[in-house]
Design a protein around this motif. Structure first.
Motif, short mmCIF file in Angstrom:
data_model
loop_
_atom_site.label_atom_id
_atom_site.label_comp_id
_atom_site.label_asym_id
_atom_site.label_seq_id
_atom_site.Cartn_x
_atom_site.Cartn_y
_atom_site.Cartn_z
N THR A 39 -7.34 -0.27 -8.53
CA THR A 39 -8.58 -0.33 -7.75
C THR A 39 -8.50 -1.43 -6.70
N LEU A 40 -7.94 -2.57 -7.10
CA LEU A 40 -7.76 -3.67 -6.14
C LEU A 40 -6.88 -3.22 -4.97
N ASN A 41 -5.80 -2.53 -5.25
CA ASN A 41 -4.91 -2.07 -4.19
C ASN A 41 -5.60 -1.04 -3.29
N THR A 42 -6.43 -0.18 -3.89
CA THR A 42 -7.19 0.79 -3.10
C THR A 42 -8.12 0.08 -2.13
N GLN A 43 -8.82 -0.93 -2.64
CA GLN A 43 -9.73 -1.67 -1.77
C GLN A 43 -8.97 -2.41 -0.67
N ARG A 44 -7.87 -3.04 -1.03
CA ARG A 44 -7.11 -3.81 -0.04
C ARG A 44 -6.55 -2.89 1.05
N GLN A 45 -6.03 -1.73 0.66
CA GLN A 45 -5.48 -0.82 1.65
C GLN A 45 -6.57 -0.29 2.57
N SER A 46 -7.75 -0.01 1.99
CA SER A 46 -8.88 0.45 2.80
C SER A 46 -9.32 -0.63 3.77
N PHE A 47 -9.31 -1.88 3.31
CA PHE A 47 -9.66 -3.02 4.17
C PHE A 47 -8.70 -3.11 5.36
N ILE A 48 -7.41 -2.91 5.09
CA ILE A 48 -6.41 -2.97 6.16
C ILE A 48 -6.56 -1.78 7.10
N ASP A 49 -6.72 -0.59 6.53
CA ASP A 49 -6.79 0.62 7.34
C ASP A 49 -8.02 0.63 8.25
N ASP A 50 -9.14 0.14 7.75
CA ASP A 50 -10.38 0.18 8.54
C ASP A 50 -10.43 -0.90 9.61
N GLY A 51 -9.64 -1.95 9.46
CA GLY A 51 -9.65 -3.01 10.46
C GLY A 51 -10.85 -3.93 10.32
N TYR A 52 -11.00 -4.80 11.31
CA TYR A 52 -12.04 -5.82 11.28
C TYR A 52 -13.41 -5.17 11.13
N PRO A 53 -14.17 -5.54 10.08
CA PRO A 53 -15.47 -4.88 9.84
C PRO A 53 -16.52 -5.31 10.85
N THR A 54 -17.15 -4.35 11.46
CA THR A 54 -18.15 -4.63 12.49
C THR A 54 -19.44 -5.16 11.87
N LEU A 55 -20.28 -5.70 12.71
CA LEU A 55 -21.61 -6.14 12.26
C LEU A 55 -22.38 -4.95 11.68
N LYS A 56 -22.29 -3.80 12.32
CA LYS A 56 -23.01 -2.61 11.86
C LYS A 56 -22.60 -2.24 10.44
#
Length: 487
Positions: free
Chosen positions: A25-42
């Motif tokens: 689960t940690l790896n899933t979250q980390r990969q999603s964090f990398i794939d999505d890029g810098y999280p916008t304010l929205k």
């Protein structure tokens, strides 16, 4: 014994099973964090709004779950402190996240600043934040650091306490239904699951709980060099000083000492009062319990100790004090030491002038007992406080500016409050954190946002670079010039 103590909660999804599935689960979250890029304010505001709505819509369900876990818990306390307080904190984060995301100019050195150089810091999300939350205010102490993690742009994994299984299961259900696993995940289970959870390679780990457990958390986190925020506790002292309104001091002190049966990390643990005021202090304390609660056994506003084991721990402090000949004052008559069947309730109880080696003075009480110490001068009080571990909070009642200044400068605690108890925890503009034995790091507001971010230094060179002045071959002339400019 509470009927919830030995129950095993069936996990909602496979993330609770073992270290491997937690890591997945940690790896899933980390990969999603990398794939999505810098999280916008929205994106951040959307997640904060979903957390706020989750709490608003389900406040009755949370209250019911907490009552089931405790067997007796005030509906008022559950709604106010486990639902409304975190909603207020989340609203504060929602209001201020945009400004916190802006770069902070740090000013390039002269004369580079005049030639177009840009030096600033911006707060970059860390990645995946692990949160281990306690049983005493299980919703508030999950959603407070969770809000900071989300405001800072992180993903989060949560390990709630197994001592509040109904509440932990409800949080898992609601978060699972509101967020994708890639955003926020809940991992339920017992101590073995907690151990596996703390051994993961999070980008930051937040633990709220006892100092004794925090030592194990630190050891586990050290294996992966995971940075920590530890929100612990300790023995928070109350000092009733010069010019104090004694009745008001007692009322404010015992409001928090009776709230959640004193199971609050910021609850008063022991009180210093002038010897000449001791009897009046005891009288006011007894009157407070009588006028605000009456009988305790069947009173829905007076909660229980979380389970029989913790009740037994607290009663052992009182029994030892009695056996050693210290004066013991129970503030109500209908729940004595030998009545654990009363939903594990225990009457507020005072132990007068115990020695420093008494159990009630050595351990954090975390319950409705309190030591009361008499004193003659404020110097001796500061000396005694400094001889112990540093508390999460210190409380002073009085009007003496000299005493306030002496205590403020010459004692060390996570926070200090004058003429109230735990009022600083409601100030989202201020950090909540300990020092030494009571913790490290903080959460709440901007301090929590910054704690769960990386302050990334950014420098862009302007028209002139200093690098040519440092390159070989090195000449005496250049060294002399640099000595003149920099020396």
């Amino acid at each position: 014994m509470s009927n919830t103590e030995n129950r095993v909660i069936t996990p909602l999804f496979d993330a609770d099973a073992n270290a491997q599935s937690i890591a997945a689960t940690l790896n899933t979250q980390r990969q999603s964090f990398i794939d999505d890029g810098y999280p916008t304010l929205k994106t951040r505001i959307d997640r904060l709004d979903r957390l706020i709505d989750l709490l608003r819509v389900n406040k009755q369900r949370f209250s019911d779950a907490l009552r089931a876990d405790y067997r007796a818990r005030s509906h008022f306390d559950s709604v106010v402190f486990d639902v409304l307080v975190p909603i207020e904190s989340l609203k504060y984060l929602r209001k201020n996240t945009a400004s916190w995301m802006k770069k902070e100019s740090r000013g390039a050195k002269f004369p580079l600043n005049l030639l177009g150089a840009d030096a600033h810091v911006f707060y970059q999300p860390l990645g995946v934040v692990g949160i281990v939350s306690p049983w005493n205010f299980p919703v508030q102490l999950t959603f407070s650091p969770l809000g900071n993690a989300i405001s800072a742009g992180n993903r989060a994994m949560i390990k709630p306490s197994e001592l509040t299984p109904e509440t932990s299961a409800l949080m898992a259900e609601l978060i699972h239904n509101t967020f994708a696993t890639e955003e926020i995940a809940v991992v339920n289970g017992g101590p073995d699951v907690a151990s596996a959870f703390c051994g993961q390679a999070f980008d930051h780990l937040v633990f709220t709980g006892a100092p004794s457990v925090a030592k194990h958390v630190m050891r586990a986190a050290a294996e992966n060099l995971v940075p920590l925020t530890l929100e612990l506790g300790g023995k928070c002292p109350v000092i009733i000083g010069e010019g104090a309104d004694l009745k008001a001091a007692v009322e404010r002190t015992f409001t928090f000492k009776t709230m959640n049966a004193g199971q609050i990390c910021l609850a008063p643990d022991y009180t210093y009062v002038k010897a000449s005021q001791l009897e009046e202090f005891i009288q006011f304390a007894r009157q407070f319990v009588e006028s605000n609660f009456g009988t305790l056994n069947d009173n829905p506003d007076y909660g229980s100790v979380i389970n029989a084991r913790h009740r037994g721990r607290i009663t052992s402090y009182i029994q030892e004090a009695h056996d050693r000949g210290y004066r013991v004052e129970a503030l109500a008559d209908d729940i004595g030491l030998a009545q654990p069947e009363s939903h594990n309730k225990l009457a507020p109880t005072l132990v007068i002038n115990p020695d420093s080696d008494a159990k009630i003075m050595c351990d954090e009480i975390f319950g409705p007992a309190m030591a009361v110490k008499t004193y003659d001068n404020i110097d001796s009080v500061c000396t005694e406080i400094n001889a112990g571990e540093r508390p999460l909070a210190l409380y002073y009642f009085g009007s003496s500016k000299a005493e306030i200044q002496q205590i403020k400068l010459n004692t060390t605690s996570g926070g200090m409050v004058v003429n109230d108890i735990a009022a600083h925890v409601l100030q989202d503009t201020m950090p909540l954190g300990g020092v030494g034995h009571s913790g490290m790091g903080s959460y709440h507001g901007f301090d929590g946002f910054r704690q769960l971010s990386h302050a990334k230094a950014y420098y862009k060179q302007g028209l002139v670079s200093l690098t040519p002045y440092f390159k070989a071959p090195h000449t005496a002339k250049m060294l002399k010039l640099l000595e003149k400019v920099m020396g």
